[in-house]
Write a protein that holds these residues in place. Structure first.
Motif, PDB file in Angstrom:
ATOM      1  N   ALA A 101      -6.435   6.092   8.288  1.00  0.00           N
ATOM      2  CA  ALA A 101      -5.127   6.168   7.617  1.00  0.00           C
ATOM      3  C   ALA A 101      -4.144   5.156   8.183  1.00  0.00           C
ATOM      4  N   ASN A 102      -3.325   4.643   7.326  1.00  0.00           N
ATOM      5  CA  ASN A 102      -2.251   3.746   7.743  1.00  0.00           C
ATOM      6  C   ASN A 102      -1.054   4.603   8.195  1.00  0.00           C
ATOM      7  N   ASP A 130      -6.385  -0.308   4.124  1.00  0.00           N
ATOM      8  CA  ASP A 130      -5.654  -0.289   2.851  1.00  0.00           C
ATOM      9  C   ASP A 130      -4.853  -1.576   2.661  1.00  0.00           C
ATOM     10  N   HIS A 163       3.461   9.143   0.516  1.00  0.00           N
ATOM     11  CA  HIS A 163       2.081   9.428   0.091  1.00  0.00           C
ATOM     12  C   HIS A 163       1.657  10.849   0.449  1.00  0.00           C
ATOM     13  N   THR A 189      -6.633   3.735  12.640  1.00  0.00           N
ATOM     14  CA  THR A 189      -5.298   4.329  12.852  1.00  0.00           C
ATOM     15  C   THR A 189      -4.918   4.232  14.325  1.00  0.00           C
ATOM     16  N   GLY A 235       0.294   3.433   1.827  1.00  0.00           N
ATOM     17  CA  GLY A 235       0.308   3.726   3.268  1.00  0.00           C
ATOM     18  C   GLY A 235       1.495   3.150   4.015  1.00  0.00           C
ATOM     19  N   SER A 245       0.848  -1.188   0.000  1.00  0.00           N
ATOM     20  CA  SER A 245       0.000   0.000   0.000  1.00  0.00           C
ATOM     21  C   SER A 245       0.884   1.238   0.000  1.00  0.00           C
ATOM     22  N   THR A 300      -4.442  -1.793   8.921  1.00  0.00           N
ATOM     23  CA  THR A 300      -5.513  -0.874   8.511  1.00  0.00           C
ATOM     24  C   THR A 300      -6.134  -1.362   7.194  1.00  0.00           C
TER      25      THR A 300
END
Ligand SMILES: NC(=O)c1ccc[n+]([C@@H]2O[C@H](COP(=O)([O-])OP(=O)(O)OC[C@H]3O[C@@H](n4cnc5c(N)ncnc54)[C@H](O)[C@@H]3O)[C@@H](O)[C@H]2O)c1
Ligand SMILES: CC(C)[C@H](C(=O)O)[C@@H](O)C(=O)O
Length: 367
Positions: free
Chosen positions: A297-298, A345, A285, A352, A267, A265, A343
Motif C-alpha cells: 500500500a502507498n 501504484d 481511498h 510500504t 494512494g 494514484s 510504491t
C-alpha cells in the motif's frame, strides 16, 4: 479538548485518536503515527499522546460493533484523530445495512467540510502532472443524509420491489460549505467552481448552486463559475484548470477519487474532515482489500492527511511549530518521490515499509 499549548516556544502537549480500520489501514496508519511523531520531534513541536480506539472489523470481534460507544465517547473529547479506511463491504450482513462507519463519524461529530486536494508529486508518473485543485466536499447531506421525511434514516424500501434514497439539501449546510470553499480560495488562486447537476435536479443541486452564488457576494475578490458534474469529469481528464471545486457529498466522493488518480494514484489522495472544533485525517481511498497485508500500500495519502490535521491544529491553537512539523512531513514525502522512491501504484518498486523508512530518514535529516 486535550490540547495544551505548553510554553512560549509553542510546544504542544496533545492527545489525538488513532482508529486503524481494516485492510491496508493496519499498515498505513501505524506508519503515519511514526512519521508524525518523528516530525514533531524533529521540529521540537511537542509530544502527541495517541489514544488507540477500537474501530472496524476487529471492533466487531471485540466489542460487537465497528464503531463501539466507547470509541464514540472518546472521540467527543478529542480535537482530532487519524481514521484508517474501513472495509465495510466485507462486514457480516447485519453491519452492512448500517451507514458506513466513516460516514457515521462525519455526521455524528458534524465534520461538515471534507477538504480533498489533488496535486501531482515530483518524480513519479501522473496522468495530469499540472493538476492542482482542492475539492471541497459537503460531508453530511445529499444521499448520505440520514434524516428524511419518510424514515428518518437514509435509504428505505416502501415495498420489497422498490428501493428509494432521498437526497437532503439544506440552505444552512450549503452556506457553511460554500464559506469554507471561498475562504480557502482566498488563500489560493481566488476562484471557486460550483459543481452541480441543476439541469436535471434543479431543486436539490439547484439550491446548492444558488446558495453558493449568494455566498459568493460575501467574497468579492473571488471569481465564481459553475460546471455540471458530468462535464467536470470530462474537463478534469482533459486538463481543465480549476482552483477550488465545491460540490455536494456524492459528487465530491466520486470527483475526488478521479482527481486523486489523475494526480498519480488514489494512494496519494489526502483528505481532512472538519467542523469548527474537530478534525479527522482520513485518506480518500478505501481499505484496498486486493493488496491488504502484502506491504504494497502507498502510505502517502495517510501521511499527507495527517499533515493537514497538524496544520489545522496549528492554526486553531496558534502553535506554529506544529505547522512546521506538517511542512516537514510534506517535504520528506516529496524528497522521497523526487529520489525516485515510490510504491507500485506510482510505478515504483518500494514496499510500504521501505517507503516509510525513507520518509522517516528524511524527516529526521533536516533537524
Ligand atoms: N474512507 C474509507 O474508509 C473508505 C473509502 C472508500 C472505500 N472504502 C471501503 O473500502 C473497501 C474497498 O473499496 P474499493 O475497492 O471500492 O476502493 P479502494 O479505494 O479500497 O480501492 C480501489 C483501488 O485503489 C487501490 N488503492 C487504494 N488505496 C491504495 C493505496 N493507498 N495504495 C495503493 N493502492 C491503493 C486498491 O488497491 C484498488 O485497486 C470497501 O469496503 C469500501 O466500502 C472505505
Ligand atoms: C466508504 C464511504 C463512507 C466513503 C464515502 O462514500 O464517503 C468513501 O468513499 C470516502 O470517500 O471516504
Amino acid at each position: 479538548m486535550a490540547l495544551k499549548v505548553g510554553d512560549d516556544e509553542g510546544m504542544v502537549d496533545l492527545s489525538l485518536g488513532v482508529l486503524e480500520g481494516d485492510g491496508i489501514g493496519r499498515e498505513i496508519v501505524p506508519a503515519t503515527v511514526r512519521v508524525v511523531d518523528a516530525a514533531m520531534r524533529a521540529t521540537s513541536a511537542g509530544a502527541i499522546t495517541w489514544q488507540k480506539l477500537p474501530f472496524g472489523a476487529s471492533a466487531i470481534q471485540t466489542h460487537g460493533s465497528p464503531l463501539p460507544p466507547e470509541t464514540q465517547d472518546a472521540l467527543s473529547d478529542l480535537p482530532g484523530w487519524l481514521l484508517g479506511p474501513h472495509d465495510n463491504a466485507s462486514y457480516p450482513a447485519e453491519f452492512r445495512t448500517m451507514t458506513a462507519p466513516g460516514g457515521t463519524i462525519r455526521k455524528r461529530y458534524g465534520l461538515y467540510a471534507n477538504i480533498r486536494p489533488a496535486v501531482a508529486l515530483p518524480g513519479v508518473r501522473s496522468v495530469r502532472p499540472d493538476i492542482d485543485v482542492v475539492i471541497v466536499r459537503e460531508n453530511t447531506e445529499g444521499f448520505y443524509a440520514d434524516r428524511n421525511m419518510f424514515t428518518g434514516s437514509g435509504e428505505f424500501m416502501p415495498t420489497k420491489d422498490v428501493a428509494m434514497a432521498v437526497a437532503v439539501v439544506t440552505r444552512e449546510a450549503c452556506t457553511r460549505i460554500a464559506r469554507t470553499a471561498f475562504t480557502l480560495a482566498r488563500q489560493r488562486r481566488n476562484r471557486v467552481t460550483v459543481v452541480h447537476k441543476a439541469n436535471v435536479l434543479p431543486l436539490t443541486t439547484g439550491l446548492f448552486l444558488e446558495t453558493c452564488r449568494e455566498v459568493g457576494h460575501e467574497f468579492p475578490g473571488v471569481r465564481i463559475d459553475d460546471v455540471h458534474v458530468d462535464a467536470m469529469a470530462a474537463h478534469l481528464v482533459r486538463g481543465g484548470d480549476y482552483d477550488v471545486i465545491v460540490t455536494e457529498n456524492m459528487f465530491g466522493d466520486i470527483l475526488s477519487d478521479l482527481a486523486g488518480e489523475l494526480s498519480g494514484s488514489l494512494g496519494i489522495a489526502a483528505s481532512l474532515n472538519t467542523s469548527e472544533t474537530q478534525a479527522m485525517a482520513q485518506a480518500a481511498h478505501g481499505a484496498a482489500p486486493d493488496i491488504a497485508g502484502r506491504n504494497r500500500a502507498n502510505p502517502i495519502a495517510m501521511f499527507m492527511s495527517a499533515a493537514m490535521l497538524l496544520d489545522w491544529l496549528a492554526q486553531r491553537e496558534g502553535a506554529a511549530q506544529m505547522g512546521r512539523a506538517a511542512q516537514r512531513i510534506r517535504r520528506a514525502v516529496t524528497a522521497t518521490t523526487t529520489a525516485g522512491i515510490a510504491t507500485s501504484d506510482l510505478g515504483g518498486l518500494a514496499s510500504t515499509s521501505e517507503f516509510t523508512e525513507n520518509v522517516l530518514a528524511r524527516v529526521a535529516r533536516w533537524s
